[in-house]
Design a protein around this motif. Structure first.
Motif, PDB file in Angstrom:
ATOM      1  N   GLU A 124       5.964  14.746  66.492  1.00 22.90           N
ATOM      2  CA  GLU A 124       4.744  14.062  66.088  1.00 22.90           C
ATOM      3  C   GLU A 124       3.503  14.899  66.367  1.00 22.90           C
ATOM      4  N   LYS A 125       3.540  15.712  67.448  1.00 26.33           N
ATOM      5  CA  LYS A 125       2.333  16.415  67.891  1.00 26.33           C
ATOM      6  C   LYS A 125       2.306  17.886  67.491  1.00 26.33           C
ATOM      7  N   LEU A 126       3.429  18.598  67.723  1.00 22.46           N
ATOM      8  CA  LEU A 126       3.456  20.034  67.468  1.00 22.46           C
ATOM      9  C   LEU A 126       3.860  20.368  66.046  1.00 22.46           C
ATOM     10  N   PHE A 127       4.884  19.696  65.551  1.00 22.64           N
ATOM     11  CA  PHE A 127       5.439  20.041  64.244  1.00 22.64           C
ATOM     12  C   PHE A 127       4.805  19.177  63.154  1.00 22.64           C
ATOM     13  N   GLY A 128       4.044  19.816  62.306  1.00 22.96           N
ATOM     14  CA  GLY A 128       3.420  19.086  61.209  1.00 22.96           C
ATOM     15  C   GLY A 128       4.332  18.937  60.018  1.00 22.96           C
ATOM     16  N   GLN A 129       5.433  19.671  60.015  1.00 27.50           N
ATOM     17  CA  GLN A 129       6.386  19.597  58.910  1.00 27.50           C
ATOM     18  C   GLN A 129       7.788  19.860  59.440  1.00 27.50           C
ATOM     19  N   THR A 130       8.701  18.966  59.136  1.00 26.41           N
ATOM     20  CA  THR A 130      10.115  19.170  59.473  1.00 26.41           C
ATOM     21  C   THR A 130      10.905  19.301  58.182  1.00 26.41           C
ATOM     22  N   LEU A 131      11.605  20.406  58.052  1.00 26.41           N
ATOM     23  CA  LEU A 131      12.385  20.692  56.855  1.00 26.41           C
ATOM     24  C   LEU A 131      13.864  20.731  57.218  1.00 26.41           C
ATOM     25  N   LYS A 132      14.671  20.062  56.446  1.00 28.25           N
ATOM     26  CA  LYS A 132      16.113  20.065  56.708  1.00 28.25           C
ATOM     27  C   LYS A 132      16.801  20.996  55.724  1.00 28.25           C
ATOM     28  N   ALA A 133      17.351  22.088  56.243  1.00 27.72           N
ATOM     29  CA  ALA A 133      18.030  23.063  55.393  1.00 27.72           C
ATOM     30  C   ALA A 133      19.416  22.572  55.027  1.00 27.72           C
ATOM     31  N   VAL A 134      19.858  22.945  53.868  1.00 30.48           N
ATOM     32  CA  VAL A 134      21.224  22.641  53.429  1.00 30.48           C
ATOM     33  C   VAL A 134      21.873  23.954  52.987  1.00 30.48           C
ATOM     34  N   PRO A 135      23.204  24.006  52.968  1.00 32.05           N
ATOM     35  CA  PRO A 135      23.872  25.259  52.616  1.00 32.05           C
ATOM     36  C   PRO A 135      23.511  25.730  51.209  1.00 32.05           C
ATOM     37  N   GLN A 136      23.236  26.994  51.082  1.00 30.55           N
ATOM     38  CA  GLN A 136      23.035  27.626  49.780  1.00 30.55           C
ATOM     39  C   GLN A 136      24.339  28.355  49.451  1.00 30.55           C
ATOM     40  N   THR A 137      25.332  27.586  49.024  1.00 30.70           N
ATOM     41  CA  THR A 137      26.700  28.096  48.927  1.00 30.70           C
ATOM     42  C   THR A 137      26.825  29.277  47.966  1.00 30.70           C
ATOM     43  N   ASN A 138      26.271  29.148  46.772  1.00 29.81           N
ATOM     44  CA  ASN A 138      26.428  30.220  45.784  1.00 29.81           C
ATOM     45  C   ASN A 138      25.791  31.514  46.267  1.00 29.81           C
ATOM     46  N   GLU A 139      24.576  31.392  46.820  1.00 27.85           N
ATOM     47  CA  GLU A 139      23.874  32.585  47.292  1.00 27.85           C
ATOM     48  C   GLU A 139      24.619  33.214  48.464  1.00 27.85           C
ATOM     49  N   ALA A 140      25.119  32.361  49.376  1.00 28.03           N
ATOM     50  CA  ALA A 140      25.862  32.879  50.531  1.00 28.03           C
ATOM     51  C   ALA A 140      27.144  33.572  50.064  1.00 28.03           C
ATOM     52  N   PHE A 141      27.828  32.967  49.116  1.00 26.40           N
ATOM     53  CA  PHE A 141      29.072  33.552  48.607  1.00 26.40           C
ATOM     54  C   PHE A 141      28.809  34.935  48.016  1.00 26.40           C
ATOM     55  N   GLU A 142      27.767  35.045  47.215  1.00 29.20           N
ATOM     56  CA  GLU A 142      27.415  36.342  46.631  1.00 29.20           C
ATOM     57  C   GLU A 142      27.084  37.359  47.722  1.00 29.20           C
ATOM     58  N   SER A 143      26.397  36.883  48.763  1.00 22.77           N
ATOM     59  CA  SER A 143      26.045  37.770  49.867  1.00 22.77           C
ATOM     60  C   SER A 143      27.282  38.266  50.597  1.00 22.77           C
ATOM     61  N   PHE A 144      28.249  37.358  50.830  1.00 22.51           N
ATOM     62  CA  PHE A 144      29.469  37.734  51.549  1.00 22.51           C
ATOM     63  C   PHE A 144      30.302  38.734  50.742  1.00 22.51           C
ATOM     64  N   LEU A 145      30.277  38.576  49.413  1.00 22.70           N
ATOM     65  CA  LEU A 145      31.096  39.453  48.563  1.00 22.70           C
ATOM     66  C   LEU A 145      30.415  40.781  48.246  1.00 22.70           C
ATOM     67  N   LYS A 146      29.131  40.854  48.513  1.00 20.94           N
ATOM     68  CA  LYS A 146      28.380  42.045  48.115  1.00 20.94           C
ATOM     69  C   LYS A 146      28.946  43.308  48.745  1.00 20.94           C
ATOM     70  N   ARG A 147      29.380  43.213  49.995  1.00 24.72           N
ATOM     71  CA  ARG A 147      29.920  44.399  50.675  1.00 24.72           C
ATOM     72  C   ARG A 147      31.241  44.872  50.069  1.00 24.72           C
ATOM     73  N   HIS A 148      31.859  44.016  49.244  1.00 33.10           N
ATOM     74  CA  HIS A 148      33.138  44.384  48.642  1.00 33.10           C
ATOM     75  C   HIS A 148      32.987  44.845  47.187  1.00 33.10           C
ATOM     76  N   GLU A 149      31.741  44.897  46.700  1.00 37.63           N
ATOM     77  CA  GLU A 149      31.519  45.325  45.327  1.00 37.63           C
ATOM     78  C   GLU A 149      32.076  46.734  45.117  1.00 37.63           C
ATOM     79  N   GLY A 150      32.791  46.913  43.992  1.00 35.56           N
ATOM     80  CA  GLY A 150      33.328  48.222  43.674  1.00 35.56           C
ATOM     81  C   GLY A 150      34.603  48.582  44.414  1.00 35.56           C
ATOM     82  N   THR A 151      35.119  47.680  45.260  1.00 39.81           N
ATOM     83  CA  THR A 151      36.367  47.940  45.986  1.00 39.81           C
ATOM     84  C   THR A 151      37.529  47.271  45.263  1.00 39.81           C
ATOM     85  N   ALA A 152      38.742  47.641  45.646  1.00 42.08           N
ATOM     86  CA  ALA A 152      39.932  47.027  45.043  1.00 42.08           C
ATOM     87  C   ALA A 152      39.955  45.528  45.330  1.00 42.08           C
ATOM     88  N   PHE A 153      39.577  45.146  46.529  1.00 42.04           N
ATOM     89  CA  PHE A 153      39.556  43.722  46.852  1.00 42.04           C
ATOM     90  C   PHE A 153      38.493  42.987  46.044  1.00 42.04           C
TER      91      PHE A 153
END
Length: 636
Positions: free
Chosen positions: A186-215
């Motif tokens: 009520e006093k310090l935080f003027g805005q509370t935001l609730k994050a939710v999973p960004q599944t597609n973006e996270a998936f792309e991020s996890f796979l990025k290191r495997h780009e161009g590999t056999a896997f």
């Protein structure tokens, strides 16, 4: 206080800065907050563990627009101030310069500190004077700080109100069990935001290191399957998705080109791995749930596998493409054994030609096959029984378990009791024909479990377990008999081994090296004691020590296992004969033989000792803690 939850797919306008990542309502608000000068309030970002809160917040800004400070483990306000200062002034010479400036200023004001070190309070005050509000302060891991929440939020509030800083605090607020946080919202935080999973973006991020590999090339066609399965799981933690990709990479490393080319097998396997990887790590599946999946899916609607089958729709969680044993190894023990993976795939219906599938595999898969094909396979099973065809014990038990299942459900003309009687008669006939393999020579036979073979659990309902135990017990006894017959043929040739005493010792005693073939089975009592003594006395003298110690160690083993106790009377006869030979000798020959007598061999008093301690000596026949004695003496 304002409190918003932003769904992952909500529409957002174009970003006003160059930071990467998808445009989301969360990033939109943080982008707005970045442009506010001296806002006078902080922003609290909340959400479940593992959904990528920190990643989303950082991605909302350019790297030169924020200072990131983890609160994990911080104990005092001074530690927090120092951590902020270190982020603002990371250059070591810059810090030294500021400290020098502080000393000079303090010295001019008073000589008291000119020669001494700065006190924490004075240095903390100095650090506060060097705070810059140019960048946003991101404080992470609020719930993992070790200082009191009141002190912690007081320091954060100081940055907001006194220094005009823009502050973003990241927390899993459901885990902060402190009423003071409610007040702070009520006093310090003027805005509370609730994050939710960004599944597609996270998936792309996890796979990025495997780009161009056999896997990367292998997994790309299955990407949408993986995202759909993760979304169906209802699990918020993106860490589960990250672990899944690593599991699939390990699975891929075991595959041959032939396996990878089979689209049907790979689709089925990847979907199974995805479900089991997510559900086991989320602690929704227990190790026992991975056993006998084929039965539990259709036979027990309350089973966990049946519930997951309904949850994930068309994914065949009961499939034997990946065996029960393999899934347990992968998701309980964390072992992705290449040979086991390839073997499980090769034994599946995807890779075995129909003609090569054993009949029991077709019968056990009756849910998926036409009645005519199942009936033909059942007839082939009966032919294997009638012709006493040599089979692996595990394959025999699959057939006998299926015959018991058929009796239970009135598919055959037998009752379960009649089915057990026929099974015992079949085992006896197989033993007589020499088609029952002996039990193993090592000590693992004590812990043998009769629940699966070739990666597939035996089809035995709870009601039939007692009947099946009689069958397995009878088979176990038949294998003991087969071993006895085998040892009868191997005992006498052991006399030749006495010519190399050390080799004889390795054969007879557990040394954890070499060939300890007979270390866990009684065999010496099958040799005539007089023949043994004669061969011993003819053997090279430098081997007598090893022969004597072989008998010593085996005699002592009789105090631990009932089986080895069979050799006790034989060992006493050998010692008695040696003593008779001793009376015929003198000089060094007598001393040599006297020193070689097996010292551990006792008399009949040992039998009395064992009898008197049977009720308390738990080590005589050790069993695993989860194995209970069966009610029927024939039970395994």
């Amino acid at each position: 206080m304002r409190y918003f939850a932003f769904p992952a797919d909500a529409p957002t306008p174009k970003r006003i800065h160059e930071a990467g990542g998808p445009e989301t309502p969360l990033s939109k608000y943080l982008d707005y907050y970045r442009g506010v000068n001296t806002p006078g309030y902080a922003v609290l970002v909340t959400g479940e563990w593992g959904i990528g809160k920190t990643h989303q917040v950082k991605l909302a800004f350019d790297e030169d627009q924020y200072h990131y400070v983890s609160l994990f483990g911080l104990r005092t306000a001074e530690e927090l101030r120092s951590a902020v200062f270190a982020q603002m002034y990371p250059s070591r010479h810059r810090i030294k310069g500021l400290v020098g400036d502080a000393r000079q200023a303090l010295s001019a004001a008073s000589g008291l500190f000119a020669l001494g070190s700065l006190t924490p309070a004075l240095f903390g005050a100095f650090l506060d004077k060097n705070i810059s509000a140019e960048r946003i302060l991101i404080f992470d891991d609020l719930e993992r700080s070790r200082m009191s929440l009141k002190v912690l939020l007081g320091v954060i509030n100081n940055y907001v109100e006194h220094f005009g800083c823009r502050v973003v605090v990241i927390a899993h607020d459901d885990k902060v069990l402190d009423s003071y946080l409610t007040q702070a919202k009520e006093k310090l935080f003027g805005q509370t935001l609730k994050a939710v999973p960004q599944t597609n973006e996270a998936f792309e991020s996890f796979l990025k290191r495997h780009e161009g590999t056999a896997f990367g090339d292998f997994i790309d066609p299955y990407a949408q399957d993986l995202i759909d399965i993760f979304m169906s799981s209802g699990q918020p933690s993106l860490r589960l998705l990250k672990h899944l990709i690593e599991d699939l990479r390990r699975f891929h490393s075991a595959l041959t080109d032939r396996h990878q080319a089979h689209l049907g097998a790979m689709t089925e396997a990847i979907r199974m791995i995805s479900v089991f990887a997510i559900e086991t790590r989320a602690n929704e599946l227990k190790p026992e749930d991975l056993i006998e999946r084929a039965k539990s899916v259709f036979g027990d609607n309350q089973s966990r596998i049946a519930e997951l089958r309904a949850k994930y729709g068309t994914i065949a969680l009961e499939s034997t493409t990946l065996s029960d044993a393999l899934l347990t190894s992968m998701f309980v023990d964390g072992i992705f054994d290449s040979n086991a993976i390839r073997s499980s795939l090769d034994q599946s219906q995807h890779f075995l030609p129909p003609a090569d599938l054993p009949p029991w595999r077709k019968v056990i898969s009756f849910d998926e096959l036409d009645d005519a094909e199942v009936a033909a396979a059942a007839a082939l099973m009966e032919s294997q029984i009638e012709s006493l065809q040599p089979l692996d014990p595990g394959e025999m038990l699959h057939i006998l378990a299926l015959r018991l299942m058929m009796a239970e459900h009135a598919i055959s003309d037998n009752t379960p009791i009649e089915s057990v009687a026929e099974a015992k008669a079949y085992i006896d006939a197989m033993l007589q024909a020499g088609n029952i393999p002996p039990r193993t020579l090592d000590d693992t036979w004590r812990y043998e479990r009769f629940d699966a073979h070739d990666g597939t659990g035996f089809w035995v309902s709870e009601k039939m377990k007692g009947h099946f135990a009689q069958i397995t017990g009878h088979l176990k006894q038949a294998r003991e008999t087969a071993l006895e017959r085998k040892l009868e043929t191997e005992a006498t040739p052991l006399l030749e081994a006495l010519n190399d005493g050390e080799q004889f010792f390795e054969l007879m005693v557990t040394t954890y090296k070499g060939n300890n073939r007979y270390a866990h089975v009684p065999i010496l009592h099958k040799i005539d004691p007089a023949d043994f003594v004669s061969a011993w006395l003819r053997a090279p003298k430098n081997g007598w020590y090893w022969i004597s110690n072989s008998i010593n160690e085996r005699y002592k083993a009789g105090f631990q296992t009932t089986e080895m106790r069979q050799e006790w009377p034989w060992a006493r006869q050998v010692v008695a004969l040696l003593r008779q030979e001793l009376d015929k000798l003198d000089g060094f020959a007598k001393l040599r033989l006297a020193r070689a007598l097996p010292a551990a061999v006792g008399d009949n008093g040992d039998d009395e000792l064992i009898e008197g301690t049977l009720e308390t000596a738990a080590t005589l026949d050790p069993l695993p803690s989860d194995v209970k004695p069966a009610a029927n003496e024939d039970d395994a």
